[in-house]
Design a protein around this motif. Structure first.
Motif, PDB file in Angstrom:
ATOM      1  N   PHE A 162      50.414  43.940  40.323  1.00 27.25           N
ATOM      2  CA  PHE A 162      49.538  44.047  41.606  1.00 27.25           C
ATOM      3  C   PHE A 162      48.285  43.245  41.246  1.00 27.25           C
ATOM      4  N   ALA A 163      47.591  42.947  42.114  1.00 28.97           N
ATOM      5  CA  ALA A 163      46.030  42.421  41.879  1.00 28.97           C
ATOM      6  C   ALA A 163      45.231  43.331  42.647  1.00 28.97           C
ATOM      7  N   ASP A 164      44.256  44.272  42.052  1.00 29.02           N
ATOM      8  CA  ASP A 164      43.347  45.050  42.561  1.00 29.02           C
ATOM      9  C   ASP A 164      41.852  44.696  42.200  1.00 29.02           C
ATOM     10  N   PHE A 165      41.625  43.988  43.475  1.00 22.20           N
ATOM     11  CA  PHE A 165      40.257  43.532  43.255  1.00 22.20           C
ATOM     12  C   PHE A 165      39.152  44.336  44.184  1.00 22.20           C
ATOM     13  N   ILE A 166      39.571  45.500  44.618  1.00 19.18           N
ATOM     14  CA  ILE A 166      38.699  46.214  45.345  1.00 19.18           C
ATOM     15  C   ILE A 166      37.606  46.749  44.663  1.00 19.18           C
ATOM     16  N   TYR A 170      34.699  39.512  43.976  1.00 16.36           N
ATOM     17  CA  TYR A 170      35.952  38.785  44.541  1.00 16.36           C
ATOM     18  C   TYR A 170      36.917  39.402  45.309  1.00 16.36           C
ATOM     19  N   SER A 171      36.393  40.635  45.844  1.00 15.26           N
ATOM     20  CA  SER A 171      37.259  41.396  46.586  1.00 15.26           C
ATOM     21  C   SER A 171      37.611  40.617  47.888  1.00 15.26           C
ATOM     22  N   GLY A 172      38.953  40.545  48.226  1.00 20.25           N
ATOM     23  CA  GLY A 172      39.433  39.528  49.384  1.00 20.25           C
ATOM     24  C   GLY A 172      40.235  38.561  48.922  1.00 20.25           C
ATOM     25  N   MET A 173      39.892  38.098  47.578  1.00 19.51           N
ATOM     26  CA  MET A 173      40.590  37.041  47.453  1.00 19.51           C
ATOM     27  C   MET A 173      41.987  37.423  46.718  1.00 19.51           C
ATOM     28  N   ILE A 252      50.931  35.479  32.521  1.00 17.36           N
ATOM     29  CA  ILE A 252      51.217  35.691  33.847  1.00 17.36           C
ATOM     30  C   ILE A 252      49.905  34.564  34.268  1.00 17.36           C
ATOM     31  N   GLU A 253      50.170  33.459  35.091  1.00 20.60           N
ATOM     32  CA  GLU A 253      49.373  32.396  35.283  1.00 20.60           C
ATOM     33  C   GLU A 253      49.138  32.484  37.072  1.00 20.60           C
ATOM     34  N   GLY A 254      48.030  32.264  37.489  1.00 22.53           N
ATOM     35  CA  GLY A 254      47.644  32.050  38.699  1.00 22.53           C
ATOM     36  C   GLY A 254      46.256  31.690  39.054  1.00 22.53           C
ATOM     37  N   GLU A 255      46.145  31.333  40.426  1.00 22.97           N
ATOM     38  CA  GLU A 255      44.816  30.970  40.683  1.00 22.97           C
ATOM     39  C   GLU A 255      43.840  32.187  41.494  1.00 22.97           C
ATOM     40  N   ILE A 256      42.666  32.162  41.243  1.00 22.30           N
ATOM     41  CA  ILE A 256      41.717  33.299  42.023  1.00 22.30           C
ATOM     42  C   ILE A 256      40.461  32.104  42.236  1.00 22.30           C
ATOM     43  N   ILE A 282      52.268  45.667  35.571  1.00 25.96           N
ATOM     44  CA  ILE A 282      50.893  45.070  35.421  1.00 25.96           C
ATOM     45  C   ILE A 282      50.003  45.267  36.489  1.00 25.96           C
ATOM     46  N   THR A 283      48.815  45.499  36.526  1.00 28.76           N
ATOM     47  CA  THR A 283      47.839  45.413  37.486  1.00 28.76           C
ATOM     48  C   THR A 283      46.472  44.879  36.803  1.00 28.76           C
ATOM     49  N   ILE A 284      46.396  43.697  37.610  1.00 28.76           N
ATOM     50  CA  ILE A 284      45.025  42.919  37.092  1.00 28.76           C
ATOM     51  C   ILE A 284      43.816  43.496  38.079  1.00 28.76           C
ATOM     52  N   THR A 285      42.670  43.293  37.395  1.00 30.94           N
ATOM     53  CA  THR A 285      41.657  44.028  38.100  1.00 30.94           C
ATOM     54  C   THR A 285      40.647  43.007  38.117  1.00 30.94           C
TER      55      THR A 285
END
Length: 320
Positions: A162-166, A170-173, A252-256, A282-285
């Motif tokens: 999960f991606a938790d940017f709350i 960058y919330s909403g990305m 784990i690779e990805g774009e933000i 895994i949860t990325i923050t």
């Protein structure tokens, strides 16, 4: 002059549980012949009907300090019994399943130490029918003996991501174009398992696209997405080798926001064992690292790991 008694060894296949077998067999003449019978336990895919896709190699060595080869036989793994002529006395039994056809050279298996020096290549292994091996001591004709075959490779699986940017700037990305792969992978290991001194490292420090393209099964080391597909590697203890040399990492690779970030996680905290599954939640923050060979900063992700044996599986995800 003393004459050696020749016996036959009867291997009996069991998918999960050892078979209860008799070690006496009636010959055509009606006389009872002695057999050293042993079954072996193999680990099967969830829902699968067989854990074999190739051959069985059975070795019988003298258990007298010399380790000399007493007999050797190869057969198709078709579930039928296999008889191996041999002499009486104490023996050390070794069974290898699913080895590629050219793995064993006869001169290399003439004694037990020679067999122990035979290496398997990860690129030549296959998760659908993994190379497995097992050993046991016994006496010819003395009764049943069970050999458990254990996969050489280990599995790395992401159960949830999960991606938790709350509440972050960058919330909403979104975390876009995700993929997962393994780096610093030990590419070779003795077929009998045990300590694996690295002699070949795959994806050292980062993903090697040229290497990946050359592998028969590139999906063993890399997959698009994160939770879509398990990855596989050979065992190695990164704490006992040169720093970073064999510290296998799940990346784990990805774009933000159009920037590529990495989340490198040391598999098994630096120690990868044989025949185990390393399962991650895994949860990325926060945005991750900018280098795939720098271990993850604990502040950017919450990582939970548990270790399972290959014979343990659930009803939702097929793995070993």
């Amino acid at each position: 002059m003393r004459t050696s008694q020749h016996l036959s060894f009867c291997l009996l296949i069991s998918a999960i549980l050892p078979l209860a077998t008799s070690c006496r067999k009636e010959a055509a003449s009606g006389d009872a012949q002695s057999y050293a019978c042993f079954s072996y336990i193999c680990l099967s895919r969830s829902g699968g009907t067989s854990c074999f896709g190739g051959t069985l190699d059975a070795f019988v060595y003298e258990d007298d300090g010399t380790g000399r080869l007493d007999s050797y036989s190869r057969s198709d793994a078709d579930g039928e019994s296999l008889e191996i002529p041999s002499r009486s006395g104490r023996k050390h039994f070794v069974v290898v399943a699913n080895a590629r056809d050219d793995l064993f050279v006869y001169n290399d298996i003439m004694n037990y130490d020679g067999l122990g020096s035979v290496y398997s290549s990860l690129g030549g292994d296959n998760p659908e029918s993994p190379l497995m091996s097992g050993e046991a001591d016994g006496r010819a004709g003395a009764g049943d003996l069970t050999i458990t075959l254990r996969p050489l490779m280990a599995q790395v699986r992401v159960n949830s991501f999960f991606a938790d940017f709350i509440g972050k700037p960058y919330s909403g990305m979104e975390f876009e174009h995700p993929r997962a792969y393994l780096t610093n992978v030990n590419g070779m290991c003795p077929v009998l398992g045990g300590p694996c001194t690295p002699v070949e490292i795959l994806n050292q420090g980062r993903l090697d696209n040229h290497l990946i393209e050359s592998l028969p099964r590139p999906d063993m080391l890399v997959c698009d997405g994160v939770t879509d597909h398990p990855l596989y590697c050979y065992p190695c203890d990164g704490t006992q080798s040169a720093p970073g040399l064999c510290t296998t990492r799940l990346v784990i690779e990805g774009e933000i926001g159009g920037v590529t970030y990495y989340y490198p996680i040391d598999v098994g905290n630096g120690i990868v064992g044989q025949g185990l599954s390393y399962v991650y939640d895994i949860t990325i923050t926060r945005p991750g690292m900018t280098d795939p060979d720098i271990p993850i900063d604990p502040a950017v992700a919450k990582v939970e790991m548990h270790i399972e044996n290959w014979e343990e599986y659930d009803n939702e995800t097929i793995y070993y």
